[in-house]
Design an enzyme around this catalytic site. Structure first.
Site, short mmCIF file in Angstrom:
data_model
loop_
_atom_site.label_atom_id
_atom_site.label_comp_id
_atom_site.label_asym_id
_atom_site.label_seq_id
_atom_site.Cartn_x
_atom_site.Cartn_y
_atom_site.Cartn_z
CG HIS A 174 -0.31 0.09 2.54
ND1 HIS A 174 -0.04 1.30 3.15
CD2 HIS A 174 0.12 -0.87 3.39
CE1 HIS A 174 0.52 1.08 4.33
NE2 HIS A 174 0.63 -0.23 4.50
CG ASP A 186 2.91 0.90 7.82
OD1 ASP A 186 2.45 0.14 6.95
OD2 ASP A 186 2.20 1.39 8.73
CD GLU A 220 -2.62 -1.39 5.72
OE1 GLU A 220 -2.52 -2.36 6.50
OE2 GLU A 220 -2.18 -0.26 6.01
CD GLU A 221 -1.01 2.61 7.54
OE1 GLU A 221 -1.58 2.25 8.58
OE2 GLU A 221 0.16 2.29 7.26
CD GLU A 246 1.21 -3.62 5.95
OE1 GLU A 246 2.09 -2.96 6.52
OE2 GLU A 246 0.11 -3.11 5.65
CG HIS A 319 1.28 3.83 12.52
ND1 HIS A 319 0.02 3.37 12.89
CD2 HIS A 319 1.55 3.24 11.33
CE1 HIS A 319 -0.43 2.54 11.96
NE2 HIS A 319 0.49 2.45 11.01
#
Length: 992
Positions: A174, A186, A220-221, A246, A319
């Site tokens: 993604h 990510d 995706e997130e 991922e 994140h």
């Protein structure tokens, strides 16, 4: 007199004898060597190859530059930067395709910029709770590389067209990031790996046999939206297997996170540096891992069979703004890329039919049915994979054969009168005279030591949880060092004390017997879970038990080298009588201290042996043979063995300390065989599982999860890791245990008093700002763990002089604190005007109720956003989005109703048209989830909120409250998003 004659117990140095120096040295070297290899596997990433050594069609320099460009800014779905990334990806894909088209022998490539697909679906409900509905519009990019054996027709261009032949392979990543992270791992590394896969498989000579689909999915997130809406594209019917790339960490090695079955996992063996364990997949099955990836959509919804590969550590950067190119490296990128190339190449080259047979579920692709598997890497260089059913069969077999072999061996020992285990004494014929064998010494030593050495680390786990629960967040190896060092020291101390007071040559045999019993029970439990629940995480217990069984069997076989108990007893009795007669003729009777070393205080011989009676006038002229493991002969009751003084010295030199005198014929080298049978395999498998578990979970405290489970894992795995030392540890010299005692004291003090966070291992605090558009008020909320959340808020200037309102957070020990913050400036008059519009203009909405029915149409639009949502005080029964597709595989509603509808558009400032209907249920006033008082409405009314989201954090000053928190928060704090939006603005509504 020679030195040997002067000291009969002097023995020549034997570098492999079961004596303190060899045992300490060899055992330490073996453990250190294997432990270091395990640690290196986890901590050191294999180096990336040079340009000359890279596979044909791969350009790592280009890949790294792509990653740097991709991570120049935050690019969540609801940001302008996300559109820039989308356009850049199309440009890069087209450039690579053009290069391949100019070369001879390249495959056909088709690029789909999917700006048509949309879907309405839900999260499926949790227990009896209302569900969350979602409407999402695709901006996925899909690249199809036609395989040499694929259908040559463009079947996707036909109405209801379906592919012919074998299914293709999907590789997914993604390209959206979270609003607070740059997305290097990510999922930037996954995205640039897809670009390199495109280059690799379009290079001459690398053409795939089966079709390859590269999915650059967006969204995706926020809810795995991109993968779900991919189900509406024609290519979703073509692919049968998949590889999902991922990132849940910020570098290191890419780990095989989970797999659908054994058959597809075997292709992962093609990876140059495999890394991973089935343990992670079982963590999802057991609910220990709450986050999800696109894997659940590809497998659970579409029925594809495949693999989930992800970075897993450190989660403190996940994140956050440290998920950037600066905090990772090209070696990690190469590790993921090499895994992707090896696995994908195996899948697209497969000619079998395992993934093309019919399935029982007609709603899923015909990818066949796989079998549950077990898999793990060995030092990141080899990869083992086999069926769970195979392990179950082997486990059951070993559970039966292991005890049976030891039982038969014990019977054979008893038949040959050499079963010294559990033997206290030996009677001489039918007479009342008995000779002590001291065979019970050491029987209960091991369970006591094992219990104490397990309880103490568990006690330390409780202590850390109470005093400094988050120290493992930044100091995982300090915790490991504390647990391991105290285990070894306590085990050594107890074993040495026991050996001092009650020395026993059977210590090893008894230790292995107890470890055999414990691991047998462990294997029973693991086998039951594998058979009934499909849980394979206990796979290491099979290998553990198998090694323990072999080591235990060696100890039992050693006993065949001993003299027969009856023979030993007769010789001991005769010698005792002769010495008693000789002693009684003396004028003075010696004290116990004056007795020879082989005579016990009660007159019984301590070193009884067929070969040790002193010569007398009646002694035979022929000296008998020694009884050894290799040369043993049985004789009648009157057969007597005699030794010279030199033989007597050899015999005494073979007895260690004050152990039983019959033990002198035991082999002195078999302990090394036992060590090598058991220790390496235990360290490799148990060490791997323990490190994977604690590495993945060491930083869960910032998510509100109790860290006690991490400390408990360290304690229990310390016992599993060093239990193979128990048979030998009483032979250790004091040097290593004393050193480890100092290590324990130092690490204990550190773990109790050290601050748990650092700039390299930051504590995550979650941010959101909420604006009430009805009265213009706003509140900034931070969610985290106490007391560190309060420390962070106290450092924020805008919070000074205010009393933060703190409530229980959404999960575990998390606390949410709010205060009136700096107003956001997320909407402007126009791109060239810095003047901010009034908050009341940010959202436009209109509600029209159908006359006489509990139905209404809600139109909603937000300025400078493409994400809004509707929240209802009471769930609606059904809803419909104008122009949306629905898919029965992804139900959009349920019996529990829908409490929230999330709306995502590929178009900025889109107007959504939502039709809702609700049941005539009374509404009682109370407290809503966000603490606001519910409105007391009649049964035919519907109330709630219209909310829009803003997530673009690339320009300073747009969200001043977030800028302020980042600027003034302590250096050991990382700011992450609390929800889909960084800013959420809302209007209340009532439909009457």
């Amino acid at each position: 007199m020679s030195p040997a004659m002067a000291n009969p117990r002097v023995r020549k140095f034997n570098p492999i004898a079961f004596t303190p120096l060899p045992v300490t040295f060899i055992t330490t070297i073996v453990y250190l060597a294997v432990l270091i290899l395990v640690l290196v596997t986890y901590l050191v990433v294999p180096p990336a190859p040079t340009l000359e050594m890279s596979p044909k069609g791969v350009n790592l320099t280009e890949a790294w530059r792509d990653l740097q460009h991709l991570t120049e800014g935050f690019h969540p779905y609801n940001s302008r930067r996300n559109d820039d990334v989308h356009a850049w990806l199309l440009h890069r894909i087209e450039a690579i395709v053009r290069e391949s088209a100019s070369a001879d022998g390249g495959p056909e490539v088709f690029v789909f910029d999917d700006n048509l697909s949309n879907l309405t679906y839900s999260n499926g409900g949790v227990s009896k709770s209302p569900i969350v509905g979602v409407y999402f519009e695709s901006t996925n990019i899909i690249v199809y590389i036609r395989g040499s054996e694929d259908d040559p027709q463009n079947w996707w261009e036909w109405s209801n067209g379906k592919p012919k032949g074998k299914g293709g392979v999907l590789v997914n990543a993604h390209y959206d990031s979270v609003s607070t992270g740059y997305g290097a791992t990510d999922d930037g590394m996954g995205v640039v790996s897809l670009l390199q896969l495109l280059r690799y498989f379009t290079t001459a000579g690398n053409k795939p046999r089966k079709g390859l689909v590269l999915l650059f999915n967006n969204g995706e997130e926020d809810y795995l939206n991109g993968a779900r809406v991919y189900s509406q594209h024609a290519m979703s019917n073509f692919t049968h297997t998949f590889l999902n790339l991922e990132g849940a960490g910020a570098g290191g090695r890419a780990c095989l996170f989970r797999s659908t079955d054994t058959e597809v996992t075997r292709f992962y063996k093609n990876a140059k540096h495999p890394f991973g364990s089935v343990l992670a997949g079982d963590g999802f099955k057991l609910g220990l891992i709450r986050s999800q990836t696109d894997y659940v959509v590809f497998n659970g919804v579409l029925g594809l069979r495949g693999l989930d590969v992800s970075f897993i550590a450190p989660r403190s950067r996940y994140h956050t703004d440290q998920d950037d190119a600066r905090h990772t490296n090209v070696d990690s990128l190469w590790h993921m890329l090499s895994v992707a190339i090896g696995t994908t190449e195996g899948l697209v080259s497969y000619t079998g039919t395992d993934f093309d047979s019919k399935t029982t579920d007609q709603d899923k692709v015909n990818s066949g049915d796989g079998t549950l598997g077990i898999w793990f890497d060995i030092f990141g260089s080899a990869f083992a994979v086999f069926r769970l059913h195979t392990l179950f069969a082997l486990s059951v077999t070993l559970l039966v054969i292991g005890p049976l072999v030891l039982f038969i061996t014990s019977i054979a020992l008893s038949k040959t009168d050499r079963m010294y285990l559990f033997s206290m004494s030996k009677s001489l014929g039918g007479a009342s005279e008995t000779v002590s064998l001291r065979g019970l010494r050491g029987l209960f030593r091991t369970p006591i030591i094992l219990t104490v050495t397990t309880v103490i680390p568990i006690g330390l786990a409780y202590l850390l949880e109470k005093i400094n629960p988050y120290i493992v967040h930044s100091s995982q190896f300090a915790v490991w060092s504390m647990m391991l060092s105290v285990w070894i020291f306590v085990a050594w101390f107890l074993a040495r004390v026991a050996d001092f007071f009650r020395p026993s040559a059977l210590h090893r045999a008894y230790s292995y017997t107890w470890i055999f019993i414990v691991t047998w029970i462990m294997l029973v439990i693991s086998t039951v879970y594998a058979n009934q629940k499909g849980i394979a995480a206990g796979y290491f217990t099979f290998f553990y038990f198998a090694a323990v069984f072999l080591a235990t069997w060696v100890s039992y076989l050693e006993l065949f080298s001993l003299p027969r108990k009856g023979y030993y007893a007769r010789q001991a009795s005769r010698r005792q009588k002769r010495r008693s007669s000789s002693l009684s003729s003396r004028l003075l009777t010696p004290s116990a201290d004056e007795l020879p070393s082989d005579i016990g205080p009660n007159g019984a011989e301590n070193v009884g042996d067929p070969d040790e009676t002193d010569p007398t006038e009646s002694t035979s002229l022929l000296r008998g043979q020694r009884t050894t493991f290799a040369n043993y002969r049985t004789g009648g009751d009157d057969w007597v063995t005699e030794y010279t003084a030199e033989d007597e010295h050899v015999r005494e030199a073979s007895i260690f300390g004050h152990e039983q005198s019959w033990s002198w014929t035991l082999p002195r080298w078999t302990w090394i065989l036992q060590l090598l049978l058991l220790a390496p395999i235990v360290i490799i498998l148990v060490g791997q599982v323990g490190l994977l578990l604690t590495t993945a979970m060491s930083q869960i405290g910032s998510d509100g999860v109790s860290t006690f489970i991490v400390y408990l894992a360290c304690a229990l795995f310390s016992t599993l890791l060093f239990a193979p030392l128990l048979p030998f540890i009483h032979r250790f010299t004091y040097h290593v245990p004393t050193f480890l005692l100092l290590i324990f004291i130092g690490t204990l003090i550190y773990n109790l008093v050290a601050f748990p966070f650092s700039p390299a291992n930051r504590l995550k605090i979650f941010f959101i700002q909420e604006v009430n558009l009805d009265d213009g008020t706003n509140k900034v909320s931070l969610t985290g763990i106490q007391p560190y959340l309060t420390d962070t808020i106290n450092a924020i200037p805008s919070a000074a002089g205010q009393t933060a309102n703190c409530t229980q957070g959404p999960f575990g020990s998390l606390v949410r604190c709010s205060w009136s913050g700096l107003p956001p400036r997320v909407v402007k008059e126009d791109p060239g005007n810095d003047q901010t519009m009034g908050p009341y203009t940010w959202i436009s909405y209109n509600i029209t109720r159908t006359v006489g029915k509990n139905e209404a149409r809600i139109k909603v639009s937000g300025r400078n956003t493409r994400a809004c949502k509707l929240k209802f005080d009471n769930p609606v029964a059904d809803y419909r989005i104008s122009g949306s597709a629905v898919d029965h595989r992804l139900p959009h509603t349920s019996r529990q109703g829908v409490a929230e509808i999330r709306l995502w558009s590929r178009t900025w400032e889109n107007t959504w048209v939502v039709d809702v209907d609700w049941h005539s249920n009374p509404v009682n006033p109370g407290e809503s989830k966000d603490g606001d008082e519910k409105q007391d409405v009649s049964k035919n009314e519907l109330s709630g909120k219209v909310i829009c989201l803003w997530s673009d954090n690339n320009e300073s000053g747009v969200i001043p409250a977030l800028d302020e928190v980042r600027l003034y928060a302590p250096a050991w704090v990382a700011i992450s998003k609390s929800a889909d939006g960084l800013v959420e603005a809302s209007h209340d509504f009532i439909i009457q």
